[in-house]
Motif scaffolding. Structure first.
Motif, PDB file in Angstrom:
ATOM      1  N   GLN A   1      36.831   2.337 -38.470  1.00 50.96           N
ATOM      2  CA  GLN A   1      36.999   2.831 -39.633  1.00 50.96           C
ATOM      3  C   GLN A   1      38.445   3.344 -39.199  1.00 50.96           C
ATOM      4  O   GLN A   1      38.987   2.903 -40.698  1.00 50.96           O
ATOM      5  N   THR A   2      39.143   3.470 -38.326  1.00 55.11           N
ATOM      6  CA  THR A   2      40.156   4.456 -38.295  1.00 55.11           C
ATOM      7  C   THR A   2      40.759   2.490 -38.260  1.00 55.11           C
ATOM      8  O   THR A   2      41.911   2.350 -38.374  1.00 55.11           O
ATOM      9  N   LEU A   3      40.131   1.597 -37.283  1.00 52.98           N
ATOM     10  CA  LEU A   3      41.621   0.161 -37.806  1.00 52.98           C
ATOM     11  C   LEU A   3      42.126  -0.236 -38.769  1.00 52.98           C
ATOM     12  O   LEU A   3      42.810  -0.511 -39.204  1.00 52.98           O
ATOM     13  N   PHE A   4      40.619   0.150 -39.362  1.00 52.61           N
ATOM     14  CA  PHE A   4      40.949  -0.404 -41.382  1.00 52.61           C
ATOM     15  C   PHE A   4      41.352   0.634 -41.602  1.00 52.61           C
ATOM     16  O   PHE A   4      42.568  -0.529 -42.685  1.00 52.61           O
ATOM     17  N   GLN A   5      42.069   1.814 -41.591  1.00 51.86           N
ATOM     18  CA  GLN A   5      42.529   2.555 -42.567  1.00 51.86           C
ATOM     19  C   GLN A   5      43.412   2.771 -42.380  1.00 51.86           C
ATOM     20  O   GLN A   5      44.867   2.636 -42.956  1.00 51.86           O
TER      21      GLN A   5
ATOM     22  N   ILE B   1      38.607  -5.307 -35.661  1.00 57.84           N
ATOM     23  CA  ILE B   1      37.506  -5.076 -36.370  1.00 57.84           C
ATOM     24  C   ILE B   1      36.154  -5.950 -36.353  1.00 57.84           C
ATOM     25  O   ILE B   1      35.077  -6.374 -35.433  1.00 57.84           O
ATOM     26  N   ILE B   2      36.555  -7.655 -36.485  1.00 62.16           N
ATOM     27  CA  ILE B   2      36.204  -8.476 -36.624  1.00 62.16           C
ATOM     28  C   ILE B   2      35.352  -9.050 -34.864  1.00 62.16           C
ATOM     29  O   ILE B   2      34.121  -9.779 -34.956  1.00 62.16           O
ATOM     30  N   LYS B   3      35.985  -8.890 -33.604  1.00 66.60           N
ATOM     31  CA  LYS B   3      35.800  -9.169 -32.552  1.00 66.60           C
ATOM     32  C   LYS B   3      34.440  -8.305 -32.204  1.00 66.60           C
ATOM     33  O   LYS B   3      34.238  -8.777 -31.038  1.00 66.60           O
ATOM     34  N   ASP B   4      34.746  -6.342 -32.004  1.00 66.15           N
ATOM     35  CA  ASP B   4      34.270  -5.927 -31.547  1.00 66.15           C
ATOM     36  C   ASP B   4      33.252  -5.094 -32.464  1.00 66.15           C
ATOM     37  O   ASP B   4      32.515  -4.818 -32.215  1.00 66.15           O
TER      38      ASP B   4
ATOM     39  N   GLU C   1      28.868  -6.723 -36.194  1.00 63.89           N
ATOM     40  CA  GLU C   1      28.232  -6.539 -37.156  1.00 63.89           C
ATOM     41  C   GLU C   1      28.033  -4.973 -37.973  1.00 63.89           C
ATOM     42  O   GLU C   1      26.684  -4.874 -38.513  1.00 63.89           O
ATOM     43  N   GLY C   2      28.976  -4.700 -37.687  1.00 63.86           N
ATOM     44  CA  GLY C   2      29.481  -3.407 -38.412  1.00 63.86           C
ATOM     45  C   GLY C   2      29.233  -3.457 -40.180  1.00 63.86           C
ATOM     46  O   GLY C   2      29.635  -3.741 -40.458  1.00 63.86           O
ATOM     47  N   ILE C   3      29.596  -2.126 -40.774  1.00 64.13           N
ATOM     48  CA  ILE C   3      29.487  -2.539 -41.886  1.00 64.13           C
ATOM     49  C   ILE C   3      30.603  -3.100 -43.142  1.00 64.13           C
ATOM     50  O   ILE C   3      31.318  -3.057 -43.706  1.00 64.13           O
ATOM     51  N   LEU C   4      31.646  -2.507 -41.493  1.00 62.24           N
ATOM     52  CA  LEU C   4      33.412  -3.063 -42.228  1.00 62.24           C
ATOM     53  C   LEU C   4      33.863  -4.761 -42.175  1.00 62.24           C
ATOM     54  O   LEU C   4      34.905  -4.817 -42.557  1.00 62.24           O
ATOM     55  N   ALA C   5      32.453  -4.996 -41.685  1.00 59.44           N
ATOM     56  CA  ALA C   5      32.784  -6.878 -41.247  1.00 59.44           C
ATOM     57  C   ALA C   5      33.545  -7.737 -41.656  1.00 59.44           C
ATOM     58  O   ALA C   5      34.099  -8.228 -41.901  1.00 59.44           O
ATOM     59  N   ASP C   6      32.532  -7.759 -43.053  1.00 55.87           N
ATOM     60  CA  ASP C   6      32.901  -7.864 -44.720  1.00 55.87           C
ATOM     61  C   ASP C   6      34.732  -7.706 -44.766  1.00 55.87           C
ATOM     62  O   ASP C   6      35.093  -8.527 -45.374  1.00 55.87           O
ATOM     63  N   ASP C   7      34.883  -6.064 -44.989  1.00 57.65           N
ATOM     64  CA  ASP C   7      35.732  -5.658 -45.341  1.00 57.65           C
ATOM     65  C   ASP C   7      36.622  -6.404 -44.481  1.00 57.65           C
ATOM     66  O   ASP C   7      38.131  -7.158 -45.490  1.00 57.65           O
TER      67      ASP C   7
END
Length: 594
Positions: free
Chosen positions: A505-509, A530-533, A536-542
């Motif tokens: 979430q921090t990386l995305f923000q 985010i995509i690499k690590d 499988e998380g909820i922010l992958a598609d974002d």
């Protein structure tokens, strides 16, 4: 005598109900594909009502499903012997086609089409029967004949639908355009039909087909609706400047179309085409005396200028606001302008005290309770900006009480949750967000769910909730336009809580803030991490979607953009970005959208 009549009525009602029950049961079997069971019931129904046309048709259909073509043909011939009906002749032809006797089928199809030369009233019903059997070329032949035999009627809508089903987009457009000429009042429904076939890409073949036909119509027959359609096409292509040219031409012919120019300005403004939006708003100022339109144009122009202003320009914008208030005063009519100025004072001039003082004067005007709520909502936002959280919560709560269950009340409840979150009161924030998950506003419901997941996923990470509190503080910095401070604090979280549940979430923000400050390479790096690590998380598609957008709009790398849009299509089919990703992927691939 009365008793006998009453008894007959009871028997008739009972028989009718019995037949209906049998028919429902037979239809249920038919839908399930249990044709042999349906056959027994329909054979009995036909015995009881031998002249019932629909029962006979259904029985024919079931025989055909069971490949008992001779039985079906026997019934068809029996019906025709009782009364000639061209639709039944089509059924006979289709039965021969199913038997593999195409010569006989064509013979009966031809007879039916010839029949309507003398009986044009059957055009629709015969064509529809051909459509029912997917004999679309025959249906086209009938409708085209209908155009010649009954020129006072119009079959362009039916033809357009069939050509669309066949994938002949050019002829589909042509027929829809013919229908607009026949019935201009249906132009909005035709736009909806076109929207499935055109895209943002002006070089798309479908767009070219439509544009050519509309330009040809304007040259041959410069009617208002052709300009309107061409303007609409340019809006789909986000070519707002070209759309404005058409709207100006339209305005010269019909002053009533002015509202469309206002709408176009708003669309261009929302889509960040500032240059065109400014041009249109200036045209509005020159072309109308309508106070609402004038005030909205002035407000929107100042908002565009503010978004692109440096410190010197900000002071000039302040003077422009003051000049407008001198000209138009401060009243209920100018409240949207007052709200814009209050926001400008607080968030751009960073003079929160003047903003609060100004808005409190607006509250004393003779305004509705909904307008009061809008002022209080902004006042509360400014108090959050000052970190006077408890005072802000009072205003938000007043809106909830005064306008229960309204969209403004739901927005206020969300801001109560967000303010509690800023304060570090995560339990109270979470309780408010639970209520908002079922909000009638999809945007608020989505935002509420996102914030709830952030809190619930991270508040138990450690007993002191240090990482979540730091993240909330960074979020507040972002709200306060302290972007540099927000980025720095997010970097600190990534360093001190590396690998924690809040990392993605921090990386995305932070990536979004990097984009805001035009640090596109850093944003790219965050999305890739985010995509690499956290694939499988909820922010992958974002991350895939925003990275694709970044490649497509800022980093001039359409191939990479296409790859990440495609990942959403294959791996995240439940994503909220799925439809938009598919559209953008197809546009980059150069598909014909149909």
């Amino acid at each position: 005598m009365l008793k006998r009549i009453f008894l007959l009525l009871i028997i008739c009602c009972w028989y009718s109900g019995f037949s209906q029950t049998n028919e429902d049961q037979a239809e249920s079997y038919y839908i399930k594909g249990e044709f042999k069971k349906a056959l027994i019931i329909y054979e009995n129904l036909v015995k009881e009502s031998p002249y019932h046309y629909q029962y006979n048709l259904k029985l024919i259909d079931i025989y055909q499903q069971l490949e008992q073509f001779s039985d079906a043909r026997e019934i068809i011939i029996k019906i025709l012997s009782q009364r000639y009906n061209p639709m039944t002749v089509v059924v006979l032809g289709y039965n021969y086609q199913l038997e593999g006797n195409q010569l006989a089928a064509d013979k009966y199809y031809g007879q039916t089409i010839d029949f309507i030369d003398e009986n044009p009233n059957y055009i629709n019903s015969v064509a529809k029967r051909f459509e029912d059997y997917s004999l679309l070329d025959k249906a086209i032949e009938v409708y085209e004949k209908g155009k010649r035999l009954t020129p006072e009627k119009n079959y362009s809508l039916q033809l357009a639908r069939i050509y669309g089903d066949q994938g002949d987009v050019e002829l589909m457009f042509s027929n829809y355009i013919d229908f607009i000429a026949y019935s201009p009042d249906h132009i909005n429904s035709i736009k909806r039909a076109f929207s499935d076939f055109v895209s943002e890409d002006s070089s798309n073949d479908n767009n070219i087909y439509l544009r050519r036909q509309l330009l040809k119509k304007i040259q041959q027959q410069p009617k208002i609706y052709w300009y309107e359609m061409l303007s609409w096409l340019y809006v789909q292509e986000k070519a707002y400047k070209k759309s404005f040219i058409q709207e100006k031409a339209l305005y010269k012919r019909s002053q009533e179309s002015f509202y469309r120019i206002i709408e176009l300005a708003s669309i261009a403004h929302e889509d960040n085409d500032d240059e065109t939006a400014q041009t249109i708003y200036k045209f509005i100022l020159e072309s109308t005396q309508n106070l609402g339109a004038l005030l909205n144009a002035h407000k929107s122009l100042l908002e565009i200028e503010t978004n692109n202003a440096d410190d010197k320009m900000i002071l000039e914008i302040d003077k422009k606001y003051q000049s407008l208030f001198e000209e138009y005063g401060k009243s209920e009519r100018t409240l949207p302008l007052q709200l814009a100025y209050g926001k400008f004072l607080a968030f751009n001039l960073k003079d929160t005290e003047s903003a609060i003082k100004f808005l409190k004067k607006s509250l004393k005007l003779s305004i509705s309770k909904f307008q009061q709520a809008e002022v209080k909502l902004l006042l509360a936002d400014i108090l959050v900006l000052q970190e006077k959280f408890n005072e802000a919560l009072i205003y938000y709560s007043q809106i909830q009480v005064n306008l229960k269950n309204s969209p403004l009340a739901q927005e206020a409840r969300f801001k109560v949750a967000k303010t509690s979150y800023y304060k570090g009161d995560f339990d109270w924030a979470e309780s408010q967000l639970n209520i908002l998950k079922s909000s009638t506003s999809q945007l608020i419901a989505n935002d509420a769910l996102d914030l709830k997941l952030l809190i619930s996923d991270n508040k138990y990470e450690d007993s002191t909730q240090t990482a979540l509190k730091q993240y909330a503080k960074a979020d507040l910095f972002a709200f306060q336009n302290k972007t540099k401070e927000a980025i720095t604090l997010l970097s600190q979280i990534l360093k001190e809580h590396k690998g924690g549940s809040i990392t993605d979430q921090t990386l995305f923000q932070q990536a979004k803030l990097f984009e805001k400050t035009k640090q596109f390479d850093k944003a790219e790096s965050n999305y890739l991490e985010i995509i690499k690590d956290y694939g499988e998380g909820i922010l992958a598609d974002d991350a895939h979607y925003y990275l694709a957008e970044l490649y497509n709009t800022q980093l001039a790398n359409p191939e990479e953009a296409k790859e990440h849009y495609e990942r959403i299509l294959f791996d995240y089919q439940d994503s909220i970005y799925f439809i938009e990703a598919r559209r953008r992927f197809r546009a980059l691939r150069g598909d014909l959208l149909n």
